[in-house]
Motif scaffolding. Structure first.
Motif, PDB file in Angstrom:
ATOM      1  N   THR A   1      27.969  19.674 -42.919  1.00 38.72           N
ATOM      2  CA  THR A   1      26.853  20.287 -43.630  1.00 38.72           C
ATOM      3  C   THR A   1      25.697  19.304 -43.667  1.00 38.72           C
ATOM      4  O   THR A   1      25.908  18.127 -43.962  1.00 38.72           O
ATOM      5  CB  THR A   1      27.273  20.610 -45.083  1.00 38.72           C
ATOM      6  OG1 THR A   1      28.452  21.400 -45.063  1.00 38.72           O
ATOM      7  CG2 THR A   1      26.185  21.333 -45.817  1.00 38.72           C
TER       8      THR A   1
ATOM      9  N   THR B   1      34.249  21.153 -42.160  1.00 35.83           N
ATOM     10  CA  THR B   1      32.933  21.536 -41.654  1.00 35.83           C
ATOM     11  C   THR B   1      31.939  20.403 -41.872  1.00 35.83           C
ATOM     12  O   THR B   1      32.158  19.517 -42.697  1.00 35.83           O
ATOM     13  CB  THR B   1      32.389  22.781 -42.378  1.00 35.83           C
ATOM     14  OG1 THR B   1      32.263  22.485 -43.759  1.00 35.83           O
ATOM     15  CG2 THR B   1      33.286  23.988 -42.188  1.00 35.83           C
TER      16      THR B   1
ATOM     17  N   ASN C   1      24.384  14.469 -41.767  1.00 40.63           N
ATOM     18  CA  ASN C   1      25.547  15.348 -41.767  1.00 40.63           C
ATOM     19  C   ASN C   1      26.613  14.804 -42.694  1.00 40.63           C
ATOM     20  O   ASN C   1      26.909  13.618 -42.695  1.00 40.63           O
ATOM     21  CB  ASN C   1      26.102  15.513 -40.354  1.00 40.63           C
ATOM     22  CG  ASN C   1      25.215  16.394 -39.507  1.00 40.63           C
ATOM     23  OD1 ASN C   1      24.568  17.297 -40.014  1.00 40.63           O
ATOM     24  ND2 ASN C   1      25.164  16.125 -38.228  1.00 40.63           N
TER      25      ASN C   1
ATOM     26  N   ASP D   1      23.577  19.770 -50.641  1.00 36.01           N
ATOM     27  CA  ASP D   1      23.379  20.640 -49.483  1.00 36.01           C
ATOM     28  C   ASP D   1      21.885  20.820 -49.245  1.00 36.01           C
ATOM     29  O   ASP D   1      21.131  21.168 -50.157  1.00 36.01           O
ATOM     30  CB  ASP D   1      24.052  21.989 -49.737  1.00 36.01           C
ATOM     31  CG  ASP D   1      24.018  22.906 -48.537  1.00 36.01           C
ATOM     32  OD1 ASP D   1      22.919  23.137 -47.981  1.00 36.01           O
ATOM     33  OD2 ASP D   1      25.083  23.405 -48.139  1.00 36.01           O
TER      34      ASP D   1
END
Length: 104
Positions: free
Chosen positions: A69, A67, A61, A92
């Motif tokens: 991702t 946030t 993560n 990502d």
């Protein structure tokens, strides 16, 4: 063939496509890390030849403060103007887009 049969076939085909896409996302929700590394290497090759590269195959993560991702971590080394440059990146895991990169 009448319009009713055509419509039923069309709706059935679209529903099947949606179900297959959803199931494939559940089975393999992340992009192939080798493909992500290849794309990143291609972008780096536009500026200078690459000496080495690596990518960690497990996701982790990454938080940008807002946030989290799932990302793949990796690195690239290249020679630019006679000096070796090393970069570490976070890509990502779903799209392959670089979310963080720094020179080390």
């Amino acid at each position: 063939m009448n319009l009713k049969d055509f419509t039923i076939g069309l709706v059935t085909g679209v529903a099947a496509a949606v179900i297959v896409k959803e199931m494939s996302n559940r089975v393999a929700p992340y992009a192939n890390p080798d493909h992500i590394l290849t794309n990143i290497k291609d972008e780096f090759k536009k500026q200078a030849p690459i000496d080495g590269s690596w990518i960690y195959m497990k996701t982790e993560n990454f938080s940008n403060g807002f946030t989290e991702t799932p990302v793949y971590r990796g690195g690239i080394s290249r020679t630019m103007n006679g000096e070796i440059e090393n970069y570490e990146f976070a890509a990502d895991a779903r799209s392959g887009a670089i979310v963080d990169i720094k020179q080390v």
